[in-house]
Design a protein around this motif. Structure first.
Motif, PDB file in Angstrom:
ATOM      1  N   ALA A   1       0.692  -1.216   0.167  1.00 25.72           N
ATOM      2  CA  ALA A   1      -0.317   0.070  -0.111  1.00 25.72           C
ATOM      3  C   ALA A   1       0.964   1.655  -0.043  1.00 25.72           C
ATOM      4  N   ARG A   2       2.166   1.064   0.569  1.00 23.95           N
ATOM      5  CA  ARG A   2       2.968   2.524   0.289  1.00 23.95           C
ATOM      6  C   ARG A   2       3.722   2.864  -0.532  1.00 23.95           C
ATOM      7  N   GLU A   3       3.440   1.338  -1.435  1.00 17.68           N
ATOM      8  CA  GLU A   3       4.226   2.424  -2.722  1.00 17.68           C
ATOM      9  C   GLU A   3       3.214   1.826  -3.690  1.00 17.68           C
ATOM     10  N   GLU A   4       2.275   1.994  -3.453  1.00 18.28           N
ATOM     11  CA  GLU A   4       1.116   2.233  -4.152  1.00 18.28           C
ATOM     12  C   GLU A   4       0.677   3.656  -4.254  1.00 18.28           C
ATOM     13  N   ILE A   5       0.120   4.417  -2.092  1.00 19.84           N
ATOM     14  CA  ILE A   5       0.246   5.829  -2.262  1.00 19.84           C
ATOM     15  C   ILE A   5       1.486   6.985  -2.080  1.00 19.84           C
ATOM     16  N   ASP A   6       2.536   6.042  -2.658  1.00 23.74           N
ATOM     17  CA  ASP A   6       3.815   6.965  -2.648  1.00 23.74           C
ATOM     18  C   ASP A   6       3.980   7.557  -4.401  1.00 23.74           C
ATOM     19  N   GLY A   7       2.953   6.450  -5.257  1.00 26.51           N
ATOM     20  CA  GLY A   7       2.973   6.221  -6.996  1.00 26.51           C
ATOM     21  C   GLY A   7       1.878   7.210  -7.155  1.00 26.51           C
ATOM     22  N   ILE A   8       0.661   7.502  -6.328  1.00 32.01           N
ATOM     23  CA  ILE A   8      -0.047   8.202  -6.526  1.00 32.01           C
ATOM     24  C   ILE A   8       0.288   9.750  -6.454  1.00 32.01           C
ATOM     25  N   ARG A   9       1.044  10.285  -5.184  1.00 32.81           N
ATOM     26  CA  ARG A   9       1.698  11.107  -4.540  1.00 32.81           C
ATOM     27  C   ARG A   9       2.294  11.821  -6.303  1.00 32.81           C
ATOM     28  N   ALA A  10       3.190  11.419  -6.303  1.00 28.34           N
ATOM     29  CA  ALA A  10       4.276  11.573  -7.329  1.00 28.34           C
ATOM     30  C   ALA A  10       3.270  11.672  -8.122  1.00 28.34           C
ATOM     31  N   GLY A  11       2.405  10.912  -9.369  1.00 25.44           N
ATOM     32  CA  GLY A  11       1.827  11.490  -9.579  1.00 25.44           C
ATOM     33  C   GLY A  11       0.561  12.099 -10.247  1.00 25.44           C
ATOM     34  N   LEU A  12       0.108  12.705  -8.902  1.00 28.99           N
ATOM     35  CA  LEU A  12      -0.457  13.557  -8.638  1.00 28.99           C
ATOM     36  C   LEU A  12       0.475  14.995  -8.387  1.00 28.99           C
ATOM     37  N   ASN A  13       1.613  15.284  -8.300  1.00 31.67           N
ATOM     38  CA  ASN A  13       2.830  16.292  -7.794  1.00 31.67           C
ATOM     39  C   ASN A  13       3.371  16.005  -8.786  1.00 31.67           C
TER      40      ASN A  13
END
Length: 583
Positions: A427-439
């Motif tokens: 889940a942490r890997e997915e959260i980090d990936g989403i944040r990177a795409g959003l920002n």
């Protein structure tokens, strides 16, 4: 299904060269007809009938059954629709059964020598009573259907209101779709059915209309003759997806159409929208059942408008959520194992991950002409692979921000199919990936979008029954739709249970939601209410569903992509943006 032992088998072949009387049983020196008579005490009525049914038995060995001993497991469509009512237990029946089982499990209820009961013999003591938790029933959110508010009394199904909805778009200003009709050769009156669908679609006065006449009628057969006719039609390079819609009137000889995934793969690869109408489910050219046909075609027309991206209704979300907001749904479809005739065993088929990114520009009422803002993407995965989606999420979210032209103020993610053991790493890997795409912003000025990441868990062993209803025994009623329970918490993360659609004739399972991460800037956002509100926004059902709409859309897209030979790798996401093509 073998009618002798009532077991289910997978059919691998039909042997037309042999009957039960002529096919020998390997190593026994007798025919299959003799085997069934001597070993199974079954005298065949038709020992010379062909073909024999080849099925997969123990240890992946092929065994043969006479046709008279087997039956298919396909049910008539109307019976399948009623299965939940037939097979479900009413809440009070379920409650009485639970109490009866409990009576055997309490000390002394069932004698075990020297132990005082069945469970105490195993060192287990059953607590007296059930787990109780306070619950509240969430109100129906404000739902607007073409400018008309859906009353709370219609909150479980507002399809009847949609037939009267009008968007009042001037026909001269609307976009007229050129329609190609693919029609099975056994359908008699396809033009009449097209006219009905056209009139219902155009009756909404929405921003998309159907042409008065189809631009092309394509006659098709079954299987290869079906997708072959479509491939031949779309070999014309002058056809462009921006203003074209495909209606496929099919009449498969079985309950499902094997041509469906083949044609869908061809059309989505090139960005074409399509709608299939199955004349086996409802025979629309049969005048004896026109009332049912009209109801089905009304649903077909609504689905067509949704696929073009028109919002027939929209749901108000909590105003405390900063907008514009991005909702993300993630799911992975694991296809069932398939029989490989070369390896002569069942082998895993590639899985398909689907990501849905939807934008809400504001929390209040949308304009009547508002289109859905949505970007979807699928990824082929190794068989059974659920995790390691960080890179795919970063790529999809970053592309969606550009394609949809949004600079979000918040993001809410609902992820299906992830367990507690995966919260720390996957889940942490997915959260980090989403944040990177959003920002990620071109030019080096990164954003800092607050995010909440919630997992949805449907396969749980929890059910809610009523307690303390005046004049009724405990357990007589199930929890109604919208029941929120927050009193059963996990050890590390905020947890809540929510009953989505809950039919009165059964005890529906709730969905457990675990808030794995929630930024401090979203502390004032009621995630429970937002989740409930978004379960009313699914475009393929005019009522609440079990999970938020983006999660259900991700499930449908993953299931569709998983049926393709390329597992959805070649869907044209750019051309299909702002459409719900996968319904």
């Amino acid at each position: 299904i073998n009618m002798h032992d009532k077991k289910c088998y997978s059919v691998t072949d039909l042997i037309f060269d042999h009957s039960a009387a002529s096919m020998p049983v390997s190593g026994l020196g007798m025919s299959h007809a003799e085997y069934f008579e001597k070993r199974k005490n079954i005298k065949l009525k038709y020992p010379n009938f062909k073909p024999l049914i080849a099925v997969l038995g123990r240890a992946n060995q092929v065994v043969y059954f006479p046709a008279e001993l087997v039956a298919g497991n396909e049910l008539e469509p109307r019976l399948r629709q009623r299965l939940p009512m037939i097979a479900s237990y009413k809440p009070e029946t379920r409650n009485a059964a639970i109490e009866k089982i409990r009576s055997y499990l309490i000390p002394g209820g069932q004698k075990t020598k020297g132990a005082g009961g069945l469970l105490p013999a195993l060192g287990i003591q059953l607590a007296d009573g059930r787990l109780s938790a306070k619950a509240q029933v969430m109100p129906i959110p404000m739902i607007m259907a073409a400018g008309v508010q859906v009353p709370s009394s219609r909150g479980e199904n507002w399809s009847s209101m949609l037939s009267a909805a009008r968007f009042n778009i001037n026909p001269k200003e609307s976009n007229t779709l050129q329609v190609i009709v693919v029609c099975n050769e056994r359908i008699r009156d396809a033009m009449n059915v097209y006219s009905k669908i056209r009139d219902i679609v155009n009756g909404y006065n929405a921003s998309y209309r159907f042409s008065q006449q189809p631009v092309q009628f394509v006659k098709a057969g079954d299987r290869e003759k079906h997708w072959g006719a479509v491939e031949k039609c779309f070999s014309d390079k002058s056809l462009v997806p921006e203003n074209l819609f495909v209606l496929d009137f099919n009449k498969p000889k079985g309950s499902t159409d094997p041509a469906y995934p083949v044609i869908k793969q061809l059309l989505t690869k090139n960005g074409f929208l399509s709608q299939f109408v199955n004349f086996n489910t409802c025979d629309h050219d049969n005048p004896r059942d026109q009332r049912r046909s009209n109801l089905v075609l009304q649903g077909v027309a609504r689905q067509i408008l949704h696929k073009t991206g028109i919002r027939l209704w929209w749901v108000h979300i909590p105003q405390s959520l900063p907008t514009p907001t991005v909702f993300i749904g993630v799911d992975v479809f694991h296809a069932p194992r398939v029989y490989d005739p070369v390896q002569k065993k069942r082998v895993g088929k590639a899985s398909c991950a689907a990501i849905i990114v939807q934008v809400y520009r504001n929390s209040g009422q949308q304009k009547s002409s508002q289109r859905i803002e949505l970007f979807s993407k699928t990824f082929k995965r190794d068989p059974g692979k659920e995790y390691e989606l960080g890179g795919a999420l970063q790529q999809t979210v970053a592309t969606a921000m550009k394609e949809l032209g949004v600079s979000p103020s918040s993001c809410i993610v609902w992820r299906d199919g992830i367990g507690e053991s995966s919260f720390s790493n996957e889940a942490r890997e997915e959260i980090d990936g989403i944040r990177a795409g959003l920002n990620q912003v071109d030019g080096g000025q990164d954003r800092d979008v607050p995010l909440a990441y919630i997992t949805t868990q449907k396969r749980i062993a929890t059910k809610f029954l009523s307690k303390g209803v005046a004049g009724h025994p405990d357990g007589k009623f199930a929890a109604p739709p919208g029941t929120l329970v927050q009193g059963i918490q996990g050890l590390e993360h905020e947890t809540f249970y929510l009953n989505g659609r809950a039919p009165p004739y059964s005890t529906a399972k709730p969905v457990r939601y675990v808030v794995v991460e929630k930024d401090e800037r979203l502390a004032h956002v009621p995630i429970e209410k937002l989740t409930w509100d978004m379960s009313h926004d699914y475009p393929n059902w005019s009522g609440q569903i079990k999970v938020p709409s983006v999660t259900q859309m991700a499930h449908k897209l993953a299931e569709l992509g998983g049926s393709f030979t390329d597992c959805g790798e070649n869907m044209n996401s750019s051309k299909l943006k702002n459409t719900v093509h996968f319904l």
